[in-house]
Design an enzyme around this catalytic site. Structure first.
Site, short mmCIF file in Angstrom:
data_model
loop_
_atom_site.label_atom_id
_atom_site.label_comp_id
_atom_site.label_asym_id
_atom_site.label_seq_id
_atom_site.Cartn_x
_atom_site.Cartn_y
_atom_site.Cartn_z
N LYS A 97 0.68 -8.80 12.38
CA LYS A 97 1.45 -8.45 11.18
C LYS A 97 2.89 -8.14 11.58
O LYS A 97 3.14 -7.27 12.41
CB LYS A 97 0.83 -7.24 10.48
CG LYS A 97 1.59 -6.81 9.24
CD LYS A 97 1.17 -5.44 8.77
CE LYS A 97 2.16 -4.90 7.74
NZ LYS A 97 1.95 -3.48 7.45
N GLY B 202 4.35 4.62 2.39
CA GLY B 202 4.02 6.04 2.39
C GLY B 202 4.42 6.81 1.15
O GLY B 202 4.24 8.02 1.09
N GLY C 35 2.61 1.46 -0.59
CA GLY C 35 2.87 2.06 -1.88
C GLY C 35 1.65 2.53 -2.65
O GLY C 35 1.77 3.26 -3.63
N THR D 61 -1.59 5.59 4.32
CA THR D 61 -1.29 6.96 3.92
C THR D 61 -2.18 7.45 2.78
O THR D 61 -2.58 8.62 2.76
CB THR D 61 0.19 7.09 3.52
OG1 THR D 61 1.00 6.57 4.57
CG2 THR D 61 0.57 8.53 3.26
#
Length: 268
Positions: free
Chosen positions: A111, A172, A199, A221
């Site tokens: 990634k 985050g 997000g 997160t």
């Protein structure tokens, strides 16, 4: 035919997605950062039903035996590792990081993220595109973190990206998907998998991403900073499944006025 919708004959139990020739059943990818320890991280990944975990090569201990090793908890025999370039603000750093990842673990499915500034962590799209071309030329299979710009998404695919990963909101932030229209356009135009990356804050955000037709959702997160990460991981698993099912089912059309559930004719 929309590449993101399987044939009608495919049942929910058989529904899968493929990236770079590798097929997965779970459409939820989880990260390996911000957890209080690797044991919690591993438990959350299992509760989420994830098959892929992202690994920040520059931040996670993969090789130092004097410290806790991620691979002892989130085992490469149980999960597909997706090395990423979190923390890289130049193309050179990103490319160097992924070269090291390939040398260390033999990973070529990676990634790419090249960040613009520490405050927003938005992707630097010029650097991202430039780095992608170099990595592709070196034989990497690159999934790319990007803005929700349909034009850049197309350019990334044309340059050889095996998956497009537009942000739903800043990394985050937990703000949820802020631009559904652009995300939908990216999905409709893409010939490779599209994943929401960044997000997501709670289960409804994940469901919305899947309802828009995305192939999978990546998050870290939202689970790691939940009061109960294991329970949130389970919630996200169910949300992704529900969103995918709703997308395949085809939602009803929105109407301005009421339409009664029961016929009004023939009333007593």
């Amino acid at each position: 035919m929309n590449a993101h919708v399987p044939p009608e004959s495919v049942s929910a139990a058989e529904d899968s997605w493929t990236v770079a020739g590798r097929t997965f059943r779970s459409r939820l990818i989880v990260g390996t950062g911000k957890y209080k320890d690797y044991a919690t991280n591993a438990a959350a990944a299992k509760a989420a039903g994830a098959e892929i975990v992202t690994v920040a090569v520059r931040r996670v201990n993969l090789t130092d035996p004097t410290q806790p090793l991620l691979i002892d908890y989130v085992k490469p025999t149980e999960f597909t590792y997706l090395p990423n370039t979190a923390g890289c603000f130049t193309g050179e750093d990103a490319v160097r990081t992924l070269r090291l990842a390939r040398e260390a673990g033999g990973w070529d499915l990676v990634k790419l993220e090249v960040l613009s500034d520490p405050k927003t962590l938005y992707p630097d799209m010029e650097e991202t595109l430039r780095s992608l071309k170099l990595l592709v030329s070196e034989g990497f299979q690159v999934m790319v973190y990007c803005s929700d710009d349909p034009v850049y998404a197309r350019k990334l695919e044309e340059a050889g990206a095996v998956a497009i990963m537009p942000l739903g909101a800043p990394i985050g932030s937990g703000l949820g998907i802020q631009n559904r229209v652009n995300l939908r356009i990216i999905v409709e135009n893409a010939g490779v998998p599209v994943l929401v990356d960044a997000g997501v804050g709670t289960a409804s955000d994940a469901a919305i991403g899947m309802e828009l037709g995305c192939d999978a959702i990546l998050m870290n997160t939202a689970i790691a900073e939940a009061k109960d990460p294991i329970r949130m991981a389970r919630a996200m698993k169910h949300a992704v499944i529900a969103g995918r099912e709703a997308y395949l089912a085809g939602r009803m059309q929105k109407r301005l006025y009421a339409d009664p559930s029961s016929p009004l004719g023939g009333l007593i």
